[in-house]
Design a protein around this motif. Structure first.
Motif, PDB file in Angstrom:
ATOM      1  N   GLN A  87      40.548  39.119  41.189  1.00  0.00           N
ATOM      2  CA  GLN A  87      40.807  40.556  41.172  1.00  0.00           C
ATOM      3  C   GLN A  87      42.275  40.840  40.875  1.00  0.00           C
ATOM      4  O   GLN A  87      42.597  41.798  40.173  1.00  0.00           O
ATOM      5  CB  GLN A  87      40.424  41.179  42.516  1.00  0.00           C
ATOM      6  CG  GLN A  87      40.596  42.693  42.552  1.00  0.00           C
ATOM      7  CD  GLN A  87      40.204  43.289  43.883  1.00  0.00           C
ATOM      8  OE1 GLN A  87      39.958  42.573  44.844  1.00  0.00           O
ATOM      9  NE2 GLN A  87      40.149  44.612  43.953  1.00  0.00           N
ATOM     10  N   GLU A  88      43.169  40.014  41.389  1.00  0.00           N
ATOM     11  CA  GLU A  88      44.586  40.147  41.068  1.00  0.00           C
ATOM     12  C   GLU A  88      45.045  38.875  40.373  1.00  0.00           C
ATOM     13  O   GLU A  88      45.075  37.800  40.965  1.00  0.00           O
ATOM     14  CB  GLU A  88      45.436  40.404  42.315  1.00  0.00           C
ATOM     15  CG  GLU A  88      46.902  40.645  41.988  1.00  0.00           C
ATOM     16  CD  GLU A  88      47.665  41.265  43.142  1.00  0.00           C
ATOM     17  OE1 GLU A  88      48.406  42.237  42.919  1.00  0.00           O
ATOM     18  OE2 GLU A  88      47.507  40.775  44.285  1.00  0.00           O
ATOM     19  N   VAL A  89      45.378  39.010  39.098  1.00  0.00           N
ATOM     20  CA  VAL A  89      45.782  37.866  38.289  1.00  0.00           C
ATOM     21  C   VAL A  89      47.290  37.665  38.452  1.00  0.00           C
ATOM     22  O   VAL A  89      48.081  38.554  38.135  1.00  0.00           O
ATOM     23  CB  VAL A  89      45.422  38.085  36.812  1.00  0.00           C
ATOM     24  CG1 VAL A  89      46.018  36.980  35.944  1.00  0.00           C
ATOM     25  CG2 VAL A  89      43.911  38.153  36.638  1.00  0.00           C
ATOM     26  N   VAL A  90      47.684  36.508  38.934  1.00  0.00           N
ATOM     27  CA  VAL A  90      49.103  36.148  39.057  1.00  0.00           C
ATOM     28  C   VAL A  90      49.482  35.141  37.977  1.00  0.00           C
ATOM     29  O   VAL A  90      50.566  35.220  37.391  1.00  0.00           O
ATOM     30  CB  VAL A  90      49.402  35.579  40.456  1.00  0.00           C
ATOM     31  CG1 VAL A  90      50.871  35.179  40.586  1.00  0.00           C
ATOM     32  CG2 VAL A  90      49.044  36.597  41.534  1.00  0.00           C
ATOM     33  N   THR A  91      48.601  34.218  37.699  1.00  0.00           N
ATOM     34  CA  THR A  91      48.781  33.260  36.608  1.00  0.00           C
ATOM     35  C   THR A  91      47.441  33.071  35.922  1.00  0.00           C
ATOM     36  O   THR A  91      46.387  33.376  36.474  1.00  0.00           O
ATOM     37  CB  THR A  91      49.272  31.887  37.109  1.00  0.00           C
ATOM     38  OG1 THR A  91      48.232  31.262  37.860  1.00  0.00           O
ATOM     39  CG2 THR A  91      50.517  32.021  37.960  1.00  0.00           C
ATOM     40  N   GLY A  92      47.503  32.530  34.723  1.00  0.00           N
ATOM     41  CA  GLY A  92      46.304  32.115  34.027  1.00  0.00           C
ATOM     42  C   GLY A  92      46.065  30.636  34.236  1.00  0.00           C
ATOM     43  O   GLY A  92      46.760  29.978  35.030  1.00  0.00           O
TER      44      GLY A  92
END
Length: 283
Positions: A87-92
């Protein structure tokens, strides 16, 4: 390295002749940004619960205070996100030689156009999280971003400290920017990034979902270019901290960032990394 703002602006103006442009200057960055004494630090925050992609709901909120052009930009064809995208993308993913350079969209459109042009000359695609009031002042910039193969998303209407607002105020900030994006491009975009914060709190995530954003785009690398430390420092900070899968937070309205971008992209290429959109990173 000292950045001569007048020289950069003259260069930006020449590049801007290739595209439509106009101006509004503002800064971005907030107390929740994470960084070390001489560069960004990688966020060591657990990923939230996963959420699969769902169709975007139409935004709601107050009607636009001013008319805007009919949709003319064609949104970049977005690849489907991986089913385990949080839901919360910090890194791929860390397994591919890619990273995302994301830009808070505000400021002089001549500087923004110079930055987009520099990225395109290096074969890079950017993700621009636009402030809605900027789109009100410079509606043509949306088409310029998309026509270059870049991605456009939502960074709230007025760039307030969204985590400090009430739920309804936060909803309005997200929905009003979404309305501008939809009117200008035919889409609200895939990504929402909270304003004046690195991470969204639970309330902001809930309001983003109400508007039609299942995913919030955070970042793990913050070179603090909004403080204008100079192009050489911005370049060094990005290259020291960035790795495969990184999401880098940068700003369109700072001439030093424009000056730094070619060196950043060359340095990343030397590390075997290529800049793609956030959607490509998470596909």
């Amino acid at each position: 390295m000292t950045v001569d703002r007048r020289s950069v602006l003259r260069s930006a103006s020449r590049l801007a002749a290739l595209s439509a442009a106009g101006g509004l200057v503002a800064a971005c960055g907030g107390p929740s940004d994470v960084h070390g004494p001489d560069g960004p630090s990688v966020a060591a925050r657990p990923q939230p619960a996963h959420l699969t992609e769902s169709p975007a709901a139409g935004p709601s909120g107050s009607p636009s205070p001013s008319p805007s052009p009919s949709p003319s930009a064609t949104p970049f064809a977005l690849p489907p996100l991986a089913a385990d995208t949080p839901q919360e993308v910090v890194t791929g993913p860390r397994t591919r030689p890619q990273l995302a350079l994301t830009f808070h969209g505000q400021g002089d459109p001549a500087i923004a156009t110079a930055l987009l042009t520099a990225a395109e000359q290096h074969g890079a695609r950017l993700t621009v999280l636009a402030v809605g009031s900027w789109l009100d002042e410079q509606p043509q910039i949306a088409e310029r971003i998309l026509s270059g193969g870049h991605e456009l998303g939502n960074h709230t209407q007025n760039h307030l400290d969204i985590c400090a607002l009430s739920a309804e105020q936060a909803h309005e900030e997200i929905a009003q920017c979404a309305q501008r994006l939809e009117r200008l491009t035919g889409s609200i975009g895939r990504w929402f990034r909270p304003s004046a914060a690195q991470y969204a709190n639970a309330m902001v995530k809930e309001q983003a979902q109400r508007v039609g954003y299942p995913h919030v785009l955070s970042f793990d690398v913050d070179p603090r270019d909004y403080a204008d430390p100079g192009a050489e420092t911005v370049t060094r900070r990005v290259l020291r901290a960035a790795a495969a899968g990184s999401v880098v937070a940068l700003h369109m309205d700072h001439p030093g960032t424009v000056t730094a971008l070619p060196a950043i992209l060359d340095g990343l290429a030397g590390q075997g990394l290529h800049a793609v959109t956030a959607s490509e990173l998470c596909a």
